[in-house]
Design a protein around this motif. Structure first.
Motif, PDB file in Angstrom:
ATOM      1  N   ALA A  91       7.114 -21.508   5.794  1.00  0.00           N
ATOM      2  CA  ALA A  91       7.950 -20.790   6.752  1.00  0.00           C
ATOM      3  C   ALA A  91       7.686 -19.286   6.680  1.00  0.00           C
ATOM      4  CB  ALA A  91       9.422 -21.088   6.494  1.00  0.00           C
ATOM      5  N   ALA A  92       7.558 -18.760   5.471  1.00  0.00           N
ATOM      6  CA  ALA A  92       7.344 -17.323   5.291  1.00  0.00           C
ATOM      7  C   ALA A  92       6.014 -16.855   5.864  1.00  0.00           C
ATOM      8  CB  ALA A  92       7.444 -16.967   3.813  1.00  0.00           C
ATOM      9  N   THR A  93       5.021 -17.733   5.886  1.00  0.00           N
ATOM     10  CA  THR A  93       3.699 -17.331   6.373  1.00  0.00           C
ATOM     11  C   THR A  93       3.564 -17.426   7.894  1.00  0.00           C
ATOM     12  OG1 THR A  93       2.765 -19.551   6.097  1.00  0.00           O
ATOM     13  CG2 THR A  93       2.589 -18.049   4.220  1.00  0.00           C
ATOM     14  N   LEU A  94       4.511 -18.063   8.541  1.00  0.00           N
ATOM     15  CA  LEU A  94       4.399 -18.271   9.990  1.00  0.00           C
ATOM     16  C   LEU A  94       4.190 -16.986  10.797  1.00  0.00           C
ATOM     17  CD1 LEU A  94       6.991 -21.095  10.632  1.00  0.00           C
ATOM     18  CD2 LEU A  94       4.538 -21.178  11.110  1.00  0.00           C
ATOM     19  N   PRO A  95       5.028 -15.966  10.652  1.00  0.00           N
ATOM     20  CA  PRO A  95       4.824 -14.769  11.486  1.00  0.00           C
ATOM     21  C   PRO A  95       3.425 -14.182  11.349  1.00  0.00           C
ATOM     22  CG  PRO A  95       6.959 -14.692  10.426  1.00  0.00           C
ATOM     23  CD  PRO A  95       6.215 -15.843   9.802  1.00  0.00           C
ATOM     24  N   GLY A  96       2.944 -14.027  10.127  1.00  0.00           N
ATOM     25  CA  GLY A  96       1.613 -13.459   9.914  1.00  0.00           C
ATOM     26  C   GLY A  96       0.510 -14.314  10.510  1.00  0.00           C
ATOM     27  N   LYS A  97       0.624 -15.624  10.338  1.00  0.00           N
ATOM     28  CA  LYS A  97      -0.396 -16.525  10.877  1.00  0.00           C
ATOM     29  C   LYS A  97      -0.365 -16.564  12.399  1.00  0.00           C
ATOM     30  CE  LYS A  97      -1.176 -19.366   6.860  1.00  0.00           C
ATOM     31  NZ  LYS A  97      -1.332 -20.711   6.325  1.00  0.00           N
ATOM     32  N   CYS A  98       0.782 -16.207  12.967  1.00  0.00           N
ATOM     33  CA  CYS A  98       0.896 -16.164  14.428  1.00  0.00           C
ATOM     34  C   CYS A  98       0.626 -14.760  14.972  1.00  0.00           C
ATOM     35  CB  CYS A  98       2.287 -16.627  14.863  1.00  0.00           C
ATOM     36  SG  CYS A  98       2.572 -18.397  14.650  1.00  0.00           S
ATOM     37  N   GLY A  99       0.339 -13.811  14.082  1.00  0.00           N
ATOM     38  CA  GLY A  99       0.060 -12.447  14.525  1.00  0.00           C
ATOM     39  C   GLY A  99       1.290 -11.693  14.993  1.00  0.00           C
ATOM     40  N   VAL A 100       2.449 -12.024  14.443  1.00  0.00           N
ATOM     41  CA  VAL A 100       3.705 -11.386  14.830  1.00  0.00           C
ATOM     42  C   VAL A 100       4.288 -10.688  13.609  1.00  0.00           C
ATOM     43  CG1 VAL A 100       6.037 -11.768  15.718  1.00  0.00           C
ATOM     44  CG2 VAL A 100       4.148 -13.181  16.548  1.00  0.00           C
ATOM     45  N   LYS A 101       4.654  -9.428  13.773  1.00  0.00           N
ATOM     46  CA  LYS A 101       5.278  -8.685  12.683  1.00  0.00           C
ATOM     47  C   LYS A 101       6.784  -8.670  12.916  1.00  0.00           C
ATOM     48  CE  LYS A 101       5.057  -4.343  10.166  1.00  0.00           C
ATOM     49  NZ  LYS A 101       5.170  -4.896   8.855  1.00  0.00           N
ATOM     50  N   LEU A 102       7.496  -9.415  12.077  1.00  0.00           N
ATOM     51  CA  LEU A 102       8.955  -9.430  12.155  1.00  0.00           C
ATOM     52  C   LEU A 102       9.527  -8.360  11.223  1.00  0.00           C
ATOM     53  CD1 LEU A 102       9.704 -13.276  12.102  1.00  0.00           C
ATOM     54  CD2 LEU A 102       9.668 -11.738  14.075  1.00  0.00           C
ATOM     55  N   PRO A 103      10.703  -7.818  11.545  1.00  0.00           N
ATOM     56  CA  PRO A 103      11.288  -6.769  10.704  1.00  0.00           C
ATOM     57  C   PRO A 103      12.005  -7.317   9.468  1.00  0.00           C
ATOM     58  CG  PRO A 103      12.659  -7.156  12.601  1.00  0.00           C
ATOM     59  CD  PRO A 103      11.433  -8.027  12.774  1.00  0.00           C
ATOM     60  N   TYR A 104      11.786  -8.568   9.129  1.00  0.00           N
ATOM     61  CA  TYR A 104      12.404  -9.207   7.967  1.00  0.00           C
ATOM     62  C   TYR A 104      11.503 -10.348   7.517  1.00  0.00           C
ATOM     63  CZ  TYR A 104      13.768 -12.121  11.870  1.00  0.00           C
ATOM     64  OH  TYR A 104      13.736 -12.876  13.006  1.00  0.00           O
ATOM     65  N   LYS A 105      11.697 -10.746   6.273  1.00  0.00           N
ATOM     66  CA  LYS A 105      10.962 -11.884   5.747  1.00  0.00           C
ATOM     67  C   LYS A 105      11.777 -13.149   5.981  1.00  0.00           C
ATOM     68  CE  LYS A 105       8.566  -9.455   2.096  1.00  0.00           C
ATOM     69  NZ  LYS A 105       8.294  -9.362   0.674  1.00  0.00           N
ATOM     70  N   ILE A 106      11.091 -14.246   6.225  1.00  0.00           N
ATOM     71  CA  ILE A 106      11.767 -15.538   6.309  1.00  0.00           C
ATOM     72  C   ILE A 106      11.907 -16.017   4.875  1.00  0.00           C
ATOM     73  CG2 ILE A 106      11.637 -17.906   7.143  1.00  0.00           C
ATOM     74  CD1 ILE A 106      10.080 -16.873   9.544  1.00  0.00           C
ATOM     75  N   ASP A 107      13.062 -15.710   4.304  1.00  0.00           N
ATOM     76  CA  ASP A 107      13.316 -15.989   2.899  1.00  0.00           C
ATOM     77  C   ASP A 107      14.824 -16.033   2.682  1.00  0.00           C
ATOM     78  OD1 ASP A 107      13.829 -15.001  -0.012  1.00  0.00           O
ATOM     79  OD2 ASP A 107      11.702 -15.537   0.018  1.00  0.00           O
ATOM     80  N   PRO A 108      15.318 -16.948   1.857  1.00  0.00           N
ATOM     81  CA  PRO A 108      16.763 -17.027   1.648  1.00  0.00           C
ATOM     82  C   PRO A 108      17.351 -15.800   0.947  1.00  0.00           C
ATOM     83  CG  PRO A 108      15.617 -18.610   0.240  1.00  0.00           C
ATOM     84  CD  PRO A 108      14.597 -18.009   1.158  1.00  0.00           C
ATOM     85  N   SER A 109      16.532 -14.958   0.353  1.00  0.00           N
ATOM     86  CA  SER A 109      17.041 -13.771  -0.341  1.00  0.00           C
ATOM     87  C   SER A 109      17.018 -12.515   0.533  1.00  0.00           C
ATOM     88  CB  SER A 109      16.242 -13.517  -1.618  1.00  0.00           C
ATOM     89  OG  SER A 109      14.912 -13.184  -1.298  1.00  0.00           O
ATOM     90  N   THR A 110      16.596 -12.628   1.775  1.00  0.00           N
ATOM     91  CA  THR A 110      16.539 -11.468   2.671  1.00  0.00           C
ATOM     92  C   THR A 110      17.936 -10.905   2.914  1.00  0.00           C
ATOM     93  OG1 THR A 110      14.569 -12.304   3.768  1.00  0.00           O
ATOM     94  CG2 THR A 110      15.864 -10.693   4.987  1.00  0.00           C
ATOM     95  N   ASN A 111      18.077  -9.587   2.819  1.00  0.00           N
ATOM     96  CA  ASN A 111      19.327  -8.914   3.123  1.00  0.00           C
ATOM     97  C   ASN A 111      19.338  -8.572   4.610  1.00  0.00           C
ATOM     98  OD1 ASN A 111      21.536  -7.261   3.464  1.00  0.00           O
ATOM     99  ND2 ASN A 111      20.959  -5.789   1.913  1.00  0.00           N
ATOM    100  N   CYS A 112      19.969  -9.411   5.395  1.00  0.00           N
ATOM    101  CA  CYS A 112      19.971  -9.245   6.853  1.00  0.00           C
ATOM    102  C   CYS A 112      20.676  -7.971   7.290  1.00  0.00           C
ATOM    103  CB  CYS A 112      20.610 -10.456   7.523  1.00  0.00           C
ATOM    104  SG  CYS A 112      19.718 -12.004   7.198  1.00  0.00           S
ATOM    105  N   ASN A 113      21.637  -7.486   6.504  1.00  0.00           N
ATOM    106  CA  ASN A 113      22.355  -6.267   6.864  1.00  0.00           C
ATOM    107  C   ASN A 113      21.479  -5.028   6.820  1.00  0.00           C
ATOM    108  OD1 ASN A 113      24.768  -7.649   7.259  1.00  0.00           O
ATOM    109  ND2 ASN A 113      25.342  -7.442   5.111  1.00  0.00           N
ATOM    110  N   SER A 114      20.356  -5.096   6.107  1.00  0.00           N
ATOM    111  CA  SER A 114      19.489  -3.928   5.977  1.00  0.00           C
ATOM    112  C   SER A 114      18.490  -3.794   7.131  1.00  0.00           C
ATOM    113  CB  SER A 114      18.727  -3.987   4.656  1.00  0.00           C
ATOM    114  OG  SER A 114      17.783  -5.051   4.683  1.00  0.00           O
ATOM    115  N   ILE A 115      18.475  -4.757   8.018  1.00  0.00           N
ATOM    116  CA  ILE A 115      17.514  -4.743   9.130  1.00  0.00           C
ATOM    117  C   ILE A 115      17.970  -3.768  10.198  1.00  0.00           C
ATOM    118  CG2 ILE A 115      16.457  -6.144  10.946  1.00  0.00           C
ATOM    119  CD1 ILE A 115      16.868  -8.536   9.005  1.00  0.00           C
ATOM    120  N   LYS A 116      17.068  -2.929  10.598  1.00  0.00           N
ATOM    121  CA  LYS A 116      17.373  -1.908  11.620  1.00  0.00           C
ATOM    122  C   LYS A 116      16.761  -2.273  12.947  1.00  0.00           C
ATOM    123  CE  LYS A 116      19.581   0.511   8.712  1.00  0.00           C
ATOM    124  NZ  LYS A 116      20.905   0.101   8.528  1.00  0.00           N
TER     125      LYS A 116
END
Length: 116
Positions: A91-116
């Motif tokens: 799941a975490a590798t999907l954005p990179g393999k699709c050529g998309v830069k997301l402003p967060y990692k697909i990871d259960p430890s991601t702090n969603c409140n820190s996303i701008k």
């Protein structure tokens, strides 16, 4: 097989049932990411429809609150199911393999409140 199917059903149910106050709903997140499930579970080739969904998700999440809502939908779904490190890695590798830069990692430890 049941060990794979049950977590996927729970993942989809939790994403489908949980709403959001932002413009991007968890229903939209689920619809955009649904084509990615086969890759997350089995690996192999990423379907083009999965990459299209990830690109759509990025385009739809225009504001910080939208991006945070998408992050929370994904994080909530991951946190509610039994998952393996292989599923998380895929799941975490999907954005990179699709050529998309997301402003967060697909990871259960991601702090969603820190996303701008």
């Amino acid at each position: 097989m049941m060990r794979v199917v049950l977590p996927l059903c729970l993942l989809l149910a939790s994403m489908f049932a949980r709403g959001s106050e932002a413009a991007v709903s968890c229903n939209a997140v689920q619809a955009d990411l649904y084509p990615c499930l086969a890759y997350v579970v089995q690996g192999g080739n990423i379907p083009q429809s999965c990459c299209t969904g990830i690109k759509m998700l990025k385009q739809q999440a225009k504001s910080a609150s939208d991006r945070q809502a998408v992050c929370r939908c994904i994080k909530s779904a991951v946190g509610r199911v039994s998952y393996s490190s292989t599923y998380l890695k895929n799941a975490a590798t999907l954005p990179g393999k699709c050529g998309v830069k997301l402003p967060y990692k697909i990871d259960p430890s991601t702090n969603c409140n820190s996303i701008k």
